[in-house]
Design a protein around this motif. Sequence first.
Motif, PDB file in Angstrom:
ATOM      1  N   LEU A   1     -36.894  20.589   9.693  1.00  0.00           N
ATOM      2  CA  LEU A   1     -37.066  20.613   8.308  1.00  0.00           C
ATOM      3  C   LEU A   1     -35.762  21.129   7.873  1.00  0.00           C
ATOM      4  CD1 LEU A   1     -39.360  19.520   6.639  1.00  0.00           C
ATOM      5  CD2 LEU A   1     -39.661  21.707   5.592  1.00  0.00           C
ATOM      6  N   ASP A   2     -34.764  20.125   7.052  1.00  0.00           N
ATOM      7  CA  ASP A   2     -33.686  20.423   6.738  1.00  0.00           C
ATOM      8  C   ASP A   2     -33.539  21.178   5.368  1.00  0.00           C
ATOM      9  OD1 ASP A   2     -31.150  20.530   5.955  1.00  0.00           O
ATOM     10  OD2 ASP A   2     -30.493  18.407   6.221  1.00  0.00           O
ATOM     11  N   ILE A   3     -33.335  22.387   5.034  1.00  0.00           N
ATOM     12  CA  ILE A   3     -33.753  23.128   3.871  1.00  0.00           C
ATOM     13  C   ILE A   3     -32.025  23.206   3.097  1.00  0.00           C
ATOM     14  CG2 ILE A   3     -35.620  24.414   4.468  1.00  0.00           C
ATOM     15  CD1 ILE A   3     -33.758  26.656   4.576  1.00  0.00           C
ATOM     16  N   ARG A   4     -30.714  22.487   3.947  1.00  0.00           N
ATOM     17  CA  ARG A   4     -29.687  22.714   3.233  1.00  0.00           C
ATOM     18  C   ARG A   4     -29.435  22.518   1.686  1.00  0.00           C
ATOM     19  NH1 ARG A   4     -25.938  19.262   6.877  1.00  0.00           N
ATOM     20  NH2 ARG A   4     -27.769  18.033   6.884  1.00  0.00           N
ATOM     21  N   ASP A   5     -30.380  21.174   1.238  1.00  0.00           N
ATOM     22  CA  ASP A   5     -30.221  21.051  -0.176  1.00  0.00           C
ATOM     23  C   ASP A   5     -31.530  21.203  -1.027  1.00  0.00           C
ATOM     24  OD1 ASP A   5     -27.619  19.838   0.238  1.00  0.00           O
ATOM     25  OD2 ASP A   5     -28.565  18.260   0.975  1.00  0.00           O
ATOM     26  N   ALA A   6     -32.319  22.201  -0.350  1.00  0.00           N
ATOM     27  CA  ALA A   6     -33.600  22.427  -0.935  1.00  0.00           C
ATOM     28  C   ALA A   6     -33.411  23.176  -2.311  1.00  0.00           C
ATOM     29  CB  ALA A   6     -34.397  23.352   0.058  1.00  0.00           C
TER      30      ALA A   6
ATOM     31  N   VAL B   1     -37.606  14.271  14.561  1.00  0.00           N
ATOM     32  CA  VAL B   1     -36.701  13.747  13.494  1.00  0.00           C
ATOM     33  C   VAL B   1     -36.320  15.067  12.669  1.00  0.00           C
ATOM     34  CG1 VAL B   1     -37.921  11.501  13.342  1.00  0.00           C
ATOM     35  CG2 VAL B   1     -39.028  13.796  12.038  1.00  0.00           C
ATOM     36  N   MET B   2     -35.512  14.958  11.885  1.00  0.00           N
ATOM     37  CA  MET B   2     -34.991  15.850  10.968  1.00  0.00           C
ATOM     38  C   MET B   2     -35.178  15.374   9.349  1.00  0.00           C
ATOM     39  SD  MET B   2     -31.346  17.887  10.333  1.00  0.00           S
ATOM     40  CE  MET B   2     -30.243  16.785   9.523  1.00  0.00           C
ATOM     41  N   LEU B   3     -36.054  15.891   8.650  1.00  0.00           N
ATOM     42  CA  LEU B   3     -36.182  15.500   7.366  1.00  0.00           C
ATOM     43  C   LEU B   3     -35.491  16.458   6.320  1.00  0.00           C
ATOM     44  CD1 LEU B   3     -37.741  13.676   5.221  1.00  0.00           C
ATOM     45  CD2 LEU B   3     -39.704  15.091   5.640  1.00  0.00           C
ATOM     46  N   ALA B   4     -34.685  16.124   5.202  1.00  0.00           N
ATOM     47  CA  ALA B   4     -34.240  16.834   4.273  1.00  0.00           C
ATOM     48  C   ALA B   4     -35.428  17.053   3.141  1.00  0.00           C
ATOM     49  CB  ALA B   4     -32.999  16.341   3.637  1.00  0.00           C
ATOM     50  N   SER B   5     -36.004  18.479   3.211  1.00  0.00           N
ATOM     51  CA  SER B   5     -37.078  18.626   2.361  1.00  0.00           C
ATOM     52  C   SER B   5     -36.562  19.186   1.042  1.00  0.00           C
ATOM     53  CB  SER B   5     -38.037  19.415   2.913  1.00  0.00           C
ATOM     54  OG  SER B   5     -39.185  19.730   2.212  1.00  0.00           O
ATOM     55  N   ARG B   6     -37.039  18.453  -0.068  1.00  0.00           N
ATOM     56  CA  ARG B   6     -36.683  19.003  -1.490  1.00  0.00           C
ATOM     57  C   ARG B   6     -37.900  19.396  -2.221  1.00  0.00           C
ATOM     58  NH1 ARG B   6     -33.430  14.968   0.146  1.00  0.00           N
ATOM     59  NH2 ARG B   6     -30.985  15.210  -0.264  1.00  0.00           N
ATOM     60  N   ALA B   7     -39.066  19.274  -1.783  1.00  0.00           N
ATOM     61  CA  ALA B   7     -40.253  19.664  -2.351  1.00  0.00           C
ATOM     62  C   ALA B   7     -41.532  20.221  -1.469  1.00  0.00           C
ATOM     63  CB  ALA B   7     -40.732  18.633  -3.167  1.00  0.00           C
TER      64      ALA B   7
END
Length: 367
Positions: A6-11, A163-169
């Motif tokens: 889980l990618d939190i860079r833009d969370a 996989v790597m998913l950019a999570s926003r919510a």
Amino acid sequence: MKLCWLDIRDADGAKQAIVEEAVHQRVDAIVAAELADLEPLPPTVKKVLFPKNQPLPEKLAPADLVIVDPALHGEPAELAHRHPDVEFGRYVEITDAASLDDACRAARLDKWSLLYFRDPTKIPLEIVLAAAAGADGSTITQVADVEEARIVFGVLEHGSDGVMLASRAPGEATGLKAAAVSETAELPLVELEITGIRRAGMGERACVDTCTNFGLDEGILVGSHSTGMILCCSETHPLPYMPTRPFRVNAGALHSYTLSAEGRTNYLSELVAGGRVLAVDAKGRSRVVTVGRVKIETRPLLAIDAVSASGVSVNLIVQDDWHVRVLGPGGTVLNVTDLTAGTKVLGHLPVKQRHVGYPIDEFCIEK
């Protein structure tokens, strides 16, 4: 189990809630651009530093793994030599033939490779996975959403390692973990003893046509009640009056339950093109297959009654025709019109009742 990063860079503002959910769901790794975001993480999750377009910090702790762009940061092998306490992986953005070659080399040679495919086609990923067959490293593919994750997990049948998913919510970690669960689980099958068959008049039965050919000892589980189902055979075996249709199961009356993805049941009448249903073989091995079409037509029906050794009653209503078949012990193919009291068939006994298809512990009687 596939790897979930889980990618939190833009969370942004939801970062804390996203991380809490991710830890609770036991995602395999949290990816951050700042070491400060990795410091509070528990040891149950891999701490991945991915400072894209930024220089590496002098000290890399508490990162377990650092993903680098070799053009900016240097080669992973050289960095690993200088920082023996940290793993390094290579980031490759695939935009053309040259970068695709780089991705293939990374998948073959690097311990970790993180790949981003700019174009939506999955053909480049297929090429990378083929090139990496037998390699010791792990290939992680960047995805846009949970649905793309499901697709990536299935490319070339075995899919990317993760996989790597950019999570926003919040909620996306839960969906990602559900997508990563193997769809080839094993179901406990039991022998059921036929207690009787009887004609049940006219009614609508459903043929389930899938986008996949079934194996010789494979079909779908169908039953009138959620607590017991019989393994209905596909039309894989020759018939004298028509060609085989190995993608089809003449499954049963339209009210019947069948198992679908993630432990749910569906009525046969609910299945639609593009939906999913569980294919099961005589050893209980299962896989999720895509429905291509459901044909519901009026036919004479046959009611089959059976009982398990534990006393659970099972009922299946099918088309009253000898070419409709169920599977017996060892994958024996049995014409339904030839069933007699004492015949053994294969079935499955779900342990819970159902509410809108989901398993639930509650009082319920089905007759």
